[in-house]
Write an enzyme that holds these catalytic residues in place. Structure first.
Site, PDB file in Angstrom:
ATOM      1  CB  SER A 128      -0.867   0.006   1.257  1.00 57.89           C
ATOM      2  OG  SER A 128      -1.631   1.170   1.442  1.00 57.89           O
ATOM      3  CE1 TYR A 152      -3.950  -1.678   5.047  1.00 60.48           C
ATOM      4  CE2 TYR A 152      -3.476  -0.020   4.603  1.00 60.48           C
ATOM      5  CZ  TYR A 152      -3.865  -1.144   4.389  1.00 60.48           C
ATOM      6  OH  TYR A 152      -3.811  -1.565   3.006  1.00 60.48           O
ATOM      7  CE  LYS A 156      -1.863  -4.620   3.514  1.00 65.06           C
ATOM      8  NZ  LYS A 156      -2.160  -5.720   2.151  1.00 65.06           N
TER       9      LYS A 156
HETATM   10  N1  UFG Z   1     -13.380  11.134   2.429  1.00 67.10           N
HETATM   11  C1  UFG Z   1     -14.437  11.803   2.690  1.00 67.10           C
HETATM   12  N2  UFG Z   1     -15.508  11.531   3.068  1.00 67.10           N
HETATM   13  C2  UFG Z   1     -16.047  10.115   3.384  1.00 67.10           C
HETATM   14  C3  UFG Z   1     -14.960   9.300   2.971  1.00 67.10           C
HETATM   15  C4  UFG Z   1     -13.602   9.717   2.552  1.00 67.10           C
HETATM   16  O1  UFG Z   1     -14.162  13.240   2.647  1.00 67.10           O
HETATM   17  O2  UFG Z   1     -16.972   9.929   3.753  1.00 67.10           O
HETATM   18  C5  UFG Z   1     -12.164  11.468   1.926  1.00 67.10           C
HETATM   19  C6  UFG Z   1     -10.918  11.019   2.821  1.00 67.10           C
HETATM   20  O3  UFG Z   1     -10.838  11.988   4.002  1.00 67.10           O
HETATM   21  C7  UFG Z   1      -9.639  11.165   1.852  1.00 67.10           C
HETATM   22  C8  UFG Z   1     -10.478  10.470   0.325  1.00 67.10           C
HETATM   23  O4  UFG Z   1     -11.802  10.834   0.834  1.00 67.10           O
HETATM   24  O5  UFG Z   1      -9.231  12.340   1.728  1.00 67.10           O
HETATM   25  C9  UFG Z   1     -10.122   9.300   0.301  1.00 67.10           C
HETATM   26  O6  UFG Z   1     -10.733   8.466   1.412  1.00 67.10           O
HETATM   27  P1  UFG Z   1     -10.693   6.887   1.251  1.00 67.10           P
HETATM   28  O7  UFG Z   1     -11.356   6.584   2.667  1.00 67.10           O
HETATM   29  O8  UFG Z   1     -11.572   6.438  -0.044  1.00 67.10           O
HETATM   30  O9  UFG Z   1      -9.420   6.279   0.777  1.00 67.10           O
HETATM   31  P2  UFG Z   1      -8.072   6.425   1.740  1.00 67.10           P
HETATM   32  O10 UFG Z   1      -7.154   7.527   0.835  1.00 67.10           O
HETATM   33  O11 UFG Z   1      -8.303   6.955   3.041  1.00 67.10           O
HETATM   34  O12 UFG Z   1      -7.429   5.171   1.820  1.00 67.10           O
HETATM   35  C10 UFG Z   1      -6.941   4.498   0.846  1.00 67.10           C
HETATM   36  C11 UFG Z   1      -7.003   3.068   1.040  1.00 67.10           C
HETATM   37  C12 UFG Z   1      -6.423   2.422   2.343  1.00 67.10           C
HETATM   38  C13 UFG Z   1      -4.935   2.817   2.434  1.00 67.10           C
HETATM   39  C14 UFG Z   1      -4.951   4.364   2.397  1.00 67.10           C
HETATM   40  C15 UFG Z   1      -3.679   4.913   2.319  1.00 67.10           C
HETATM   41  O13 UFG Z   1      -8.333   2.501   0.948  1.00 67.10           O
HETATM   42  O14 UFG Z   1      -6.294   1.146   2.152  1.00 67.10           O
HETATM   43  O15 UFG Z   1      -5.577   4.842   0.938  1.00 67.10           O
HETATM   44  O16 UFG Z   1      -3.500   6.133   2.705  1.00 67.10           O
HETATM   45  F1  UFG Z   1      -4.487   2.715   3.415  1.00 67.10           F
END
Ligand code: UFG
Length: 340
Positions: A128, A152, A156
């Site tokens: 990741s 997490y 990894k």
């Molecule tokens: N977000 C919102 N509202 C929501 C959900 C997400 O604003 O309801 C934002 C988050 O704050 C983030 C972006 O949308 O800025 C993307 O969020 P996600 O949860 O879709 O994905 P992440 O970037 O947090 O997570 C991904 C992978 C994880 C990994 C991570 C690494 O899903 O497995 O990237 O940072 F660990």
């Protein structure tokens, strides 16, 4: 080996054991191997995966169960392993790290030991971009220091290190694929993203478009980015699947170890994603501002060209509208399922 004309030529020996093959990226990868004529065996405990997403032979088993693992290796004699089985919630890893060290780190040790005992030496593994932690520079290339900030991400990285050590000591060959944000669904519409609970942005925005949620919360609008919301690199799940196939073919051709990022190199903000979802779905989507989510770096975008240089991998569906369009078709159909 049969091959669709649009697929790259890959020389692959199966069967391939796909740990976590009932999950989101695992099921797409299983499907692609099978389309390429490579035999697969899915191993999944169905804790988060879905039985209906499994194609081909299936063993419902847990990587914690070493006796069953030994039996599966003895019966199916896999030529290689692709390892997706892991816990993936960053927030949960902070409140319950024990689960992550057990299921991600210790269970990977079980898997590597089962491989050693069976003489199976090739493994492609889901790593990741979370292993990089808070980026010192963006885009993030593979030479960026790996300093994860969540349990997490740390698990990894431990998994990567374990494989590296096994590679040097025991001749394991491994590919660590560091995904950015997996998104989209199969273009045929049969596979897609179903997490319970769902925390990822694109499905949650599309649930809002479908009327299954009232609104989408934007976590933070005061980041140092052009519109103040976080930027991510969304990569199509079918492109991720393709990278696993190419990585395995590289290992089977003799590469001992490799690690590369899988992203498109393009970043989109939360507001841009929501706007794309509005355009693609043609539906209104109510948005509400919410506080920042702890641990979210402002920008995560993949850099460098190692996946192309080493694997010949290039995303075929890099456009955000295409990624969202495939996800929209999948979630719209899911919402019509009677049991949904
Ligand atoms: N977000 C919102 N509202 C929501 C959900 C997400 O604003 O309801 C934002 C988050 O704050 C983030 C972006 O949308 O800025 C993307 O969020 P996600 O949860 O879709 O994905 P992440 O970037 O947090 O997570 C991904 C992978 C994880 C990994 C991570 C690494 O899903 O497995 O990237 O940072 F660990």
């Amino acid at each position: 080996m049969s091959s669709r004309s649009s697929e790259p030529r890959v020389g692959l020996r199966g069967p391939v054991l796909i740990a976590g093959g009932a999950g989101y990226i695992g099921s797409h990868t299983t499907k692609l191997f099978r389309e390429l004529g490579v035999a697969t065996v899915v191993l999944d405990n169905l804790s988060t995966g879905h039985r209906r997403f499994v194609q081909g032979p299936f063993e419902q088993a847990d990587l914690g169960d070493r006796a069953t693992l030994a039996r599966v290796f003895a019966e199916h004699r896999p030529a290689a392993v692709v390892h997706f089985a892991a816990k993936t919630y960053v927030g949960e890893s902070v409140t319950d790290p024990s689960k992550y060290y057990l299921e991600n780190v210790a269970y990977t040790w079980n898997l590597l030991e089962a491989m050693r005992a069976a003489g199976c030496r090739d493994i492609v593994f889901s790593s990741s971009c979370a292993t990089y932690g808070n980026p010192l520079r963006v885009p993030i290339d593979e030479d960026h220091p790996q300093a994860p900030i969540s349990p997490y991400g740390r698990t990894k990285l431990h998994m990567e290190h374990m494989m590296e050590d096994y590679s040097r000591a025991y001749g394991l060959r491994f590919a660590a694929l560091r995904y950015f944000n997996a998104a989209g669904a199969s273009q045929g519409g049969e596979l897609g993203e179903i997490h319970v609970p769902e925390t990822h942005l694109i499905p949650l925005v599309l649930f809002t478009a479908l009327g299954l949620r009232e609104k989408i919360s934007v976590f933070g609008d005061d980041y140092d980015t052009p519109d103040g919301t976080c930027i991510r690199d969304y990569v199509h799940v079918e492109d991720l699947a393709l990278a696993h196939v190419l990585a395995l073919s590289k290992l089977q051709a003799g590469t001992e170890r490799l690690a590369c990022n899988l992203g498109t190199g393009q970043g989109f903000s939360v507001l841009e994603v929501i706007e794309t979802c509005r355009r693609v779905s043609g539906r209104p989507i109510a948005v509400v501002q919410a506080p920042r989510r702890e641990g979210d770096p402002p920008r995560l975008v993949s850099g460098g060209s190692r996946a192309f240089d080493l694997l010949g991998w290039k995303p075929r569906r890099p456009g955000l509208a295409d990624i969202v369009g495939d996800a929209w078709r999948f979630h719209s159909a899911e919402a019509r399922r009677p049991e949904a």
